[in-house]
Design an enzyme around this catalytic site. Structure first.
Site, PDB file in Angstrom:
ATOM      1  N   LYS A  22     -10.544  15.702   6.203  1.00 14.71           N
ATOM      2  CA  LYS A  22      -9.378  15.326   7.011  1.00 14.71           C
ATOM      3  C   LYS A  22      -8.188  14.994   6.112  1.00 14.71           C
ATOM      4  O   LYS A  22      -7.073  15.455   6.335  1.00 14.71           O
ATOM      5  CB  LYS A  22      -9.721  14.106   7.880  1.00 14.71           C
ATOM      6  CG  LYS A  22      -8.511  13.468   8.537  1.00 14.71           C
ATOM      7  CD  LYS A  22      -8.888  12.267   9.374  1.00 14.71           C
ATOM      8  CE  LYS A  22      -8.812  10.955   8.650  1.00 14.71           C
ATOM      9  NZ  LYS A  22      -7.472  10.405   8.443  1.00 14.71           N
ATOM     10  N   ASN A  23      -8.453  14.185   5.084  1.00 14.27           N
ATOM     11  CA  ASN A  23      -7.338  13.700   4.266  1.00 14.27           C
ATOM     12  C   ASN A  23      -6.766  14.748   3.320  1.00 14.27           C
ATOM     13  O   ASN A  23      -5.780  14.483   2.623  1.00 14.27           O
ATOM     14  CB  ASN A  23      -7.758  12.446   3.481  1.00 14.27           C
ATOM     15  CG  ASN A  23      -7.921  11.253   4.403  1.00 14.27           C
ATOM     16  OD1 ASN A  23      -7.556  11.317   5.585  1.00 14.27           O
ATOM     17  ND2 ASN A  23      -8.475  10.165   3.888  1.00 14.27           N
ATOM     18  N   CYS A 116      -0.499  -0.061  11.925  1.00 13.47           N
ATOM     19  CA  CYS A 116      -1.610   0.592  12.600  1.00 13.47           C
ATOM     20  C   CYS A 116      -2.793  -0.345  12.626  1.00 13.47           C
ATOM     21  O   CYS A 116      -2.694  -1.503  12.263  1.00 13.47           O
ATOM     22  CB  CYS A 116      -1.976   1.892  11.908  1.00 13.47           C
ATOM     23  SG  CYS A 116      -2.927   1.646  10.432  1.00 13.47           S
ATOM     24  N   ARG A 121       1.457  -0.851   7.620  1.00 17.07           N
ATOM     25  CA  ARG A 121       1.354   0.331   6.759  1.00 17.07           C
ATOM     26  C   ARG A 121       2.746   0.750   6.315  1.00 17.07           C
ATOM     27  O   ARG A 121       3.330   1.706   6.823  1.00 17.07           O
ATOM     28  CB  ARG A 121       0.660   1.452   7.518  1.00 17.07           C
ATOM     29  CG  ARG A 121      -0.342   2.152   6.619  1.00 17.07           C
ATOM     30  CD  ARG A 121      -1.502   2.647   7.363  1.00 17.07           C
ATOM     31  NE  ARG A 121      -2.198   3.655   6.573  1.00 17.07           N
ATOM     32  CZ  ARG A 121      -3.243   4.321   6.990  1.00 17.07           C
ATOM     33  NH1 ARG A 121      -3.708   4.108   8.179  1.00 17.07           N
ATOM     34  NH2 ARG A 121      -3.818   5.208   6.220  1.00 17.07           N
ATOM     35  N   PRO A 122       3.306  -0.018   5.378  1.00 16.91           N
ATOM     36  CA  PRO A 122       4.681   0.255   4.962  1.00 16.91           C
ATOM     37  C   PRO A 122       4.801   1.598   4.254  1.00 16.91           C
ATOM     38  O   PRO A 122       3.797   2.127   3.760  1.00 16.91           O
ATOM     39  CB  PRO A 122       4.989  -0.891   3.989  1.00 16.91           C
ATOM     40  CG  PRO A 122       3.679  -1.399   3.528  1.00 16.91           C
ATOM     41  CD  PRO A 122       2.688  -1.101   4.603  1.00 16.91           C
ATOM     42  N   ASP A 305     -12.295   3.864   2.622  1.00 16.83           N
ATOM     43  CA  ASP A 305     -12.751   4.567   3.822  1.00 16.83           C
ATOM     44  C   ASP A 305     -14.274   4.551   3.972  1.00 16.83           C
ATOM     45  O   ASP A 305     -14.787   4.808   5.059  1.00 16.83           O
ATOM     46  CB  ASP A 305     -12.250   6.025   3.805  1.00 16.83           C
ATOM     47  CG  ASP A 305     -10.760   6.119   4.071  1.00 16.83           C
ATOM     48  OD1 ASP A 305     -10.146   5.081   4.376  1.00 16.83           O
ATOM     49  OD2 ASP A 305     -10.200   7.225   3.967  1.00 16.83           O
ATOM     50  N   ILE A 327      -7.689  -2.695  -0.540  1.00 12.88           N
ATOM     51  CA  ILE A 327      -6.650  -1.702  -0.218  1.00 12.88           C
ATOM     52  C   ILE A 327      -5.891  -2.059   1.060  1.00 12.88           C
ATOM     53  O   ILE A 327      -4.665  -2.079   1.072  1.00 12.88           O
ATOM     54  CB  ILE A 327      -7.253  -0.281  -0.092  1.00 12.88           C
ATOM     55  CG1 ILE A 327      -8.074   0.072  -1.354  1.00 12.88           C
ATOM     56  CG2 ILE A 327      -6.168   0.760   0.143  1.00 12.88           C
ATOM     57  CD1 ILE A 327      -7.287   0.167  -2.637  1.00 12.88           C
ATOM     58  N   ARG A 397     -10.701  11.155  15.630  1.00  9.91           N
ATOM     59  CA  ARG A 397      -9.597  11.451  14.704  1.00  9.91           C
ATOM     60  C   ARG A 397     -10.116  12.012  13.384  1.00  9.91           C
ATOM     61  O   ARG A 397      -9.396  12.719  12.690  1.00  9.91           O
ATOM     62  CB  ARG A 397      -8.789  10.182  14.404  1.00  9.91           C
ATOM     63  CG  ARG A 397      -7.856   9.754  15.514  1.00  9.91           C
ATOM     64  CD  ARG A 397      -7.046   8.518  15.089  1.00  9.91           C
ATOM     65  NE  ARG A 397      -6.696   8.636  13.690  1.00  9.91           N
ATOM     66  CZ  ARG A 397      -6.804   7.661  12.794  1.00  9.91           C
ATOM     67  NH1 ARG A 397      -7.238   6.482  13.139  1.00  9.91           N
ATOM     68  NH2 ARG A 397      -6.475   7.865  11.539  1.00  9.91           N
TER      69      ARG A 397
HETATM   70  C1  UD1 Z   1      -4.686   7.452   2.571  1.00 10.80           C
HETATM   71  C2  UD1 Z   1      -5.755   8.004   3.479  1.00 10.80           C
HETATM   72  C3  UD1 Z   1      -6.570   6.870   4.055  1.00 10.80           C
HETATM   73  C4  UD1 Z   1      -7.116   6.017   2.930  1.00 10.80           C
HETATM   74  C5  UD1 Z   1      -5.998   5.569   2.005  1.00 10.80           C
HETATM   75  C6  UD1 Z   1      -6.489   4.812   0.776  1.00 10.80           C
HETATM   76  C7  UD1 Z   1      -4.800  10.026   4.400  1.00 10.80           C
HETATM   77  C8  UD1 Z   1      -4.297  10.725   5.611  1.00 10.80           C
HETATM   78  N1  UD1 Z   1      -5.136   8.738   4.565  1.00 10.80           N
HETATM   79  O1  UD1 Z   1      -3.825   6.628   3.370  1.00 10.80           O
HETATM   80  O2  UD1 Z   1      -7.651   7.441   4.790  1.00 10.80           O
HETATM   81  O3  UD1 Z   1      -7.714   4.863   3.515  1.00 10.80           O
HETATM   82  O4  UD1 Z   1      -5.284   6.707   1.534  1.00 10.80           O
HETATM   83  O5  UD1 Z   1      -7.392   5.565   0.044  1.00 10.80           O
HETATM   84  O6  UD1 Z   1      -4.947  10.598   3.334  1.00 10.80           O
HETATM   85  N2  UD1 Z   1       1.391   0.863   0.617  1.00 10.80           N
HETATM   86  C9  UD1 Z   1       2.570   0.159   0.513  1.00 10.80           C
HETATM   87  N3  UD1 Z   1       3.745   0.864   0.536  1.00 10.80           N
HETATM   88  C10 UD1 Z   1       3.772   2.226   0.643  1.00 10.80           C
HETATM   89  C11 UD1 Z   1       2.557   2.931   0.744  1.00 10.80           C
HETATM   90  C12 UD1 Z   1       1.363   2.222   0.732  1.00 10.80           C
HETATM   91  O7  UD1 Z   1       2.581  -1.063   0.421  1.00 10.80           O
HETATM   92  O8  UD1 Z   1       4.877   2.786   0.664  1.00 10.80           O
HETATM   93  C13 UD1 Z   1       0.087   0.122   0.655  1.00 10.80           C
HETATM   94  C14 UD1 Z   1      -0.618   0.280   2.000  1.00 10.80           C
HETATM   95  O9  UD1 Z   1      -0.144  -0.664   2.930  1.00 10.80           O
HETATM   96  C15 UD1 Z   1      -2.050   0.037   1.646  1.00 10.80           C
HETATM   97  C16 UD1 Z   1      -2.154   0.661   0.237  1.00 10.80           C
HETATM   98  O10 UD1 Z   1      -0.818   0.713  -0.257  1.00 10.80           O
HETATM   99  O11 UD1 Z   1      -2.307  -1.325   1.560  1.00 10.80           O
HETATM  100  C17 UD1 Z   1      -2.806   2.020   0.219  1.00 10.80           C
HETATM  101  O12 UD1 Z   1      -2.015   2.933   0.898  1.00 10.80           O
HETATM  102  P1  UD1 Z   1      -1.991   4.491   0.566  1.00 10.80           P
HETATM  103  O13 UD1 Z   1      -2.742   4.793  -0.695  1.00 10.80           O
HETATM  104  O14 UD1 Z   1      -0.580   4.945   0.661  1.00 10.80           O
HETATM  105  O15 UD1 Z   1      -2.834   5.074   1.780  1.00 10.80           O
HETATM  106  P2  UD1 Z   1      -2.403   6.173   2.812  1.00 10.80           P
HETATM  107  O16 UD1 Z   1      -1.766   7.323   2.125  1.00 10.80           O
HETATM  108  O17 UD1 Z   1      -1.681   5.541   3.952  1.00 10.80           O
END
Ligand code: UD1
Length: 416
Positions: A22-23, A116, A121-122, A305, A327, A397
């Site tokens: 999926k990811n 979410c 989820r910033p 995950d 995370i 999903r």
């Molecule tokens: C992706 C995966 C999700 C997985 C996650 C961590 C997809 C579609 N989703 O989510 O399944 O759980 O990686 O391995 O690939 N953060 C900030 N600011 C930002 C971006 C992120 O503070 O601009 C924080 C998030 O709130 C969270 C952490 O960083 O606490 C990890 O986020 P991130 O690695 O970006 O995960 P996703 O890409 O959302």
């Protein structure tokens, strides 16, 4: 609202085929927006999140056909750069359209992906990186407006190795002038898959899977044909199911190399995991034991995950296991539900203390997020008696026809 009814206590036995990740599929489908020419994507899982990306692509003017795990996308007709709020909300990773529209149209208008079920989820890392690349982004009434002011190559240091931010930079910088360097980038296998897809379409990206990625901008990307990697989190989930039910499962197409942080934990708990030609065989017969503390970390650490499904397995362990979720803030929503089934898990902040119990019991529970939902399914498969799991839209999903696959392994599960 659909639910699963599961009669627990049957050992899962048999062979299944790993679904496409999926990811990986979500960013790769989003990236097809950058390609002029037909894009054919194989091993694409049939998931509600994937169908949500199709909807957005069609809204933007692309044509999408999907059958037998193959998506065929033609973006010749793309003529819009706005995404309505209802489509943005359908899927969490819709934020990736920011980078893809930046690269394709130089403009984007979309609502904020927002928080979410895993907590806030910033996307500050995404937006500040795009600004460094010369895009201006403003936020008005919850709407994000991106415009190219002066696209420039840059060195971007991500303070945290965000998966989504790394992907958005790859998408925005693949077609550009000059060289973009990302330092502190996410190293997940799905990043390697996205970069390999983009390279197959004509991009010049080196270092994906390492902390520093070099993107040499190219003038255009072309049509391509690509196969999505197998889903390492789905595989980890079936490992937990094998352990929970004392079953034996062969997962065809599963890749052990992407699971180097998970396999040792599963094996320390008792189940044997055998990487064999063509997949992974798991023998979950025998007692489940507690394991040393599990800390979720960015790749190559233990994946957040996999936390919930592995926690379900360790809820029946001999002994106590500690989890530390590093995370996401709110990733223990399955705990109360597992406790309803007889588990003994206490949480405080980022820590969960899982005291193993000899048995779980069927109960009425609610899935509140995707992986937590899978954990409840695992617990129900092992529990004595009947469970009813509501909120299975979350599970759909990320797991393709989970009930059908489980039935093929001998589970007593119906979707009602
Ligand atoms: C992706 C995966 C999700 C997985 C996650 C961590 C997809 C579609 N989703 O989510 O399944 O759980 O990686 O391995 O690939 N953060 C900030 N600011 C930002 C971006 C992120 O503070 O601009 C924080 C998030 O709130 C969270 C952490 O960083 O606490 C990890 O986020 P991130 O690695 O970006 O995960 P996703 O890409 O959302």
């Amino acid at each position: 609202m659909a639910r699963f009814i599961i009669e627990g206590g049957r050992a899962l036995k048999g062979e299944i085929r790993a679904q496409g990740a999926k990811n990986s599929a979500l960013p790769i489908l989003t990236a097809s927006l950058l390609c002029s020419g037909k894009v054919v994507i194989h091993n694409c899982p049939n998931l509600s999140d994937v169908r949500a990306v199709f909807k957005i692509l069609r809204h933007l003017g692309a044509s999408v056909e999907f059958s037998d795990s193959t998506a065929v996308i033609d973006t010749a007709g793309v003529n819009r750069y706005d995404i309505p709020d209802d489509l943005m909300r359908e899927m969490r990773s819709s934020a990736l359209f920011l980078g893809a529209l930046a690269g394709r149209m130089g403009k984007a208008v979309m609502s904020f992906p927002g928080g979410c079920e895993l907590g806030p989820r910033p996307i500050d890392l995404h937006t500040s990186a795009l600004c460094r690349l010369g895009f201006s982004i403003c936020e008005e009434y919850g709407e994000l407006k991106l415009e190219r002011s002066s696209m420039r190559a840059a060195t971007i240091d991500l303070g945290f190795p965000s998966v989504g931010a790394t992907e958005n930079i790859l998408l925005a910088a693949a077609i550009s002038e000059g060289e973009t360097i990302i330092t502190g980038s996410a190293r997940e296998p799905e990043i390697i898959d996205l970069a390999a897809f983009l390279n197959s379409a004509g991009a010049d990206i080196k270092g994906a899977g390492e902390s520093t990625i070099l993107i040499k901008g190219v003038k255009r990307l072309y049509g391509t044909e690509y196969g999505v990697m197998s889903d390492r989190i789905e595989t980890a989930t079936y490992m937990s199911f094998a352990g929970l039910t004392g079953g034996e499962i062969f997962i065809k197409g599963a890749d052990p190399s992407a699971l180097s942080a998970v396999i040792p934990v599963v094996e320390a708990a008792g189940p044997r995991v055998y990487p064999v030609p063509g997949g992974i065989y798991i023998n979950g017969r025998g007692t489940i034991y507690s394991v040393p503390p599990i800390r979720t970390m960015p790749y190559p650490g233990f994946p957040t995950d996999a936390q919930a499904p592995i926690m379900a397995m360790l809820s029946i362990a001999r002994g106590t296991t500690i989890f530390i979720e590093n995370i996401f803030e709110s990733r223990y929503k399955h705990v109360d539900e597992l406790n309803r089934m007889g588990a003994d898990i206490r949480t405080e902040g980022r820590t969960a203390v899982v005291s193993g119990v000899p048995k779980l019991y069927g109960a009425k529970v609610v899935a509140k997020d995707l992986r937590g939902g899978a954990a409840l399914v695992g617990a129900a498969l092992c529990a004595e008696g009947r469970s009813e799991i509501k909120g299975i839209c979350h599970i759909d999903r990320g797991y393709q026809s989970l009930d059908t696959t489980l039935k093929s392994l001998g589970a007593d599960i119906i979707r009602k």
